[in-house]
Design an enzyme around this catalytic site. Structure first.
Site, PDB file in Angstrom:
ATOM      1  N   THR A  58      -3.281 -11.260   9.209  1.00  0.00           N
ATOM      2  CA  THR A  58      -4.209 -10.943  10.276  1.00  0.00           C
ATOM      3  C   THR A  58      -5.610 -10.852   9.745  1.00  0.00           C
ATOM      4  O   THR A  58      -6.097  -9.778   9.473  1.00  0.00           O
ATOM      5  CB  THR A  58      -3.810  -9.652  10.979  1.00  0.00           C
ATOM      6  N   ASN A 114     -15.398  -2.236  20.151  1.00  0.00           N
ATOM      7  CA  ASN A 114     -14.780  -3.310  20.923  1.00  0.00           C
ATOM      8  C   ASN A 114     -15.233  -3.361  22.372  1.00  0.00           C
ATOM      9  O   ASN A 114     -15.201  -4.410  22.999  1.00  0.00           O
ATOM     10  CB  ASN A 114     -13.259  -3.185  20.817  1.00  0.00           C
ATOM     11  N   SER A 166     -21.925  -7.576  23.224  1.00  0.00           N
ATOM     12  CA  SER A 166     -23.234  -7.116  23.714  1.00  0.00           C
ATOM     13  C   SER A 166     -24.339  -7.422  22.710  1.00  0.00           C
ATOM     14  O   SER A 166     -24.110  -7.461  21.525  1.00  0.00           O
ATOM     15  CB  SER A 166     -23.186  -5.626  23.962  1.00  0.00           C
TER      16      SER A 166
END
Length: 393
Positions: A181, A388, A393
């Site tokens: 991952t 998250n 943003s």
């Protein structure tokens, strides 16, 4: 730093992320190397993952990696695949290596198409940045929400002499492997057969990178890719040599795995969940993952709260086969629960100092079976939610 012979590293700011941040990196071997890779099992594999798998299936040797952060090039369709191939063409010309010998990898926001003008503009700078001592910059270029770059290296003495391994990775969120991952790249200067190198990588990834969790998510871009170029002139010729090299590769990946969990988005704790006595390794892993992915366990870790009942609860719903009365739980070496009942004593007082530590060992014994699993897990914090919620943003 243990820099393997025959490799150069580079990085440049291509404006894929914030202006001025390194976000495009490359690793080039002076001689083509045997390669092996392990990739995400997510059905929505990113364009570079599909490209790497296709290229590795040819069985040829490779000359390096091309890696970007800021854009994942995932869920981008045929145009994403075409853009991925074109980045290899651009880099091949700039770095003077064949395009079909460069393995691509990307990380960042899913769904955005590459701005190919930025890629083309960045290539002269990338070529100029390539040196033998720039691995740290390459490791910085592949970061997304990571707070630190992640490197691990080791030198191992084989019968024919010393060989070196260097690993780098990125990963802080979207971490719960069904392969690996994050992005991780291993360079090695040993001379080894391609089949043996792949078997070694698969085994070591399964016991290290595959045994971490931060948030239960498995990315579209997960890749662990390893090169061995033989530049040391040392052949891995005997079973003993292979075991020594396997041990060195395991050490590198184990250190990277810990650094990922230690740098979890908003993370403050690393839980070493050690399950033993299960009927099988698979059952042990079910329990470890249930505990490591439990939001209630993770928030208790964040709060330094010795609420051990959450651990027992997660083990109970994990799906593993075991008798409830056989489970024994220790936290930081303190026996907490056995024979279906809590141990006497003031557990808040006993466990309080342990729970305030960065690294916390949670030992779960399920019986007398041969199955075992060790999983590293982070806590779950307010900062994780903030990171998250504001990611784009």
């Amino acid at each position: 730093m243990n820099i393997p012979k025959g490799y150069r590293f580079g990085a440049v700011a291509a404006s894929f992320k914030k202006q001025g941040k390194l976000d495009l990196g490359a690793i080039v071997s002076d001689t083509p190397a045997v390669a092996a890779g392990v990739f995400t099992t997510n059905k929505f594999k990113a364009a570079p993952v599909l490209q790497c798998q296709e290229m590795l299936n040819t069985g040829r040797k490779f000359s390096g990696f091309l890696i970007n952060s800021g854009q994942a090039n995932a869920c981008t369709g045929d145009l994403g695949r075409a853009n991925c191939r074109e980045t290899l063409n651009l880099a091949a010309k700039a770095l003077d290596v064949p395009a079909d010998e460069l393995l691509p990898a990307s990380t960042g926001v899913i769904g955005a198409q590459f701005d190919m003008d930025k890629w083309e503009a960045a290539m002269p700078g990338l070529a100029q940045s390539m040196t033998v001592d720039s691995a740290e910059n390459t490791a910085k270029a592949i970061m997304t929400t990571d707070t630190v770059h992640k490197l691990a290296g080791v030198t191992v003495s084989l019968a024919g002499g010393d060989v070196r391994l260097l690993g780098m990775c990125k990963g802080a969120g979207m971490i719960s492997p069904k392969m690996a991952t994050m992005l991780s790249f291993i360079t090695c200067d040993a001379a080894i057969d391609a089949a043996a190198w792949k078997a070694m990588l698969v085994d070591c990834v399964d016991r290290t990178i595959n045994r971490v969790t931060i948030d239960g998510d498995t990315s579209t871009n997960d890749s662990v890719i390893a090169l061995a170029n033989g530049a040391s002139g040392v052949d891995v010729a005997t079973d003993e040599d292979r075991e020594l090299l396997r041990g060195a590769l395991h050490t590198v990946l184990e250190e990277l795995a810990y650094k990922i969990v230690m740098d979890a988005e908003g993370g403050t704790k690393v839980a070493f969940i050690e399950v033993s006595g299960a009927q099988s390794d698979a059952d042990a892993e079910l329990v470890a993952r249930a505990v490591g992915n439990s939001p209630l366990v993770k928030t208790a870790l964040f709060g330094s709260d010795p609420n051990w009942g959450r651990i027992i609860c997660a083990a109970g719903y994990s799906g593993a086969e075991f008798a409830a009365e056989d489970l024994k739980l220790e936290i930081g070496g303190v026996l907490v629960f056995q024979n279906g009942t809590p141990e006497p004593g003031d557990m808040d007082d006993l466990l309080g100092p342990i729970m305030r530590k960065r690294d916390i060992v949670i030992g779960i014994e399920l019986g007398t079976g041969p199955g075992a699993c060790r999983l590293l897990a982070s806590d779950l914090t307010r900062e994780y939610i903030s990171i998250n919620a504001d990611y784009r943003s």
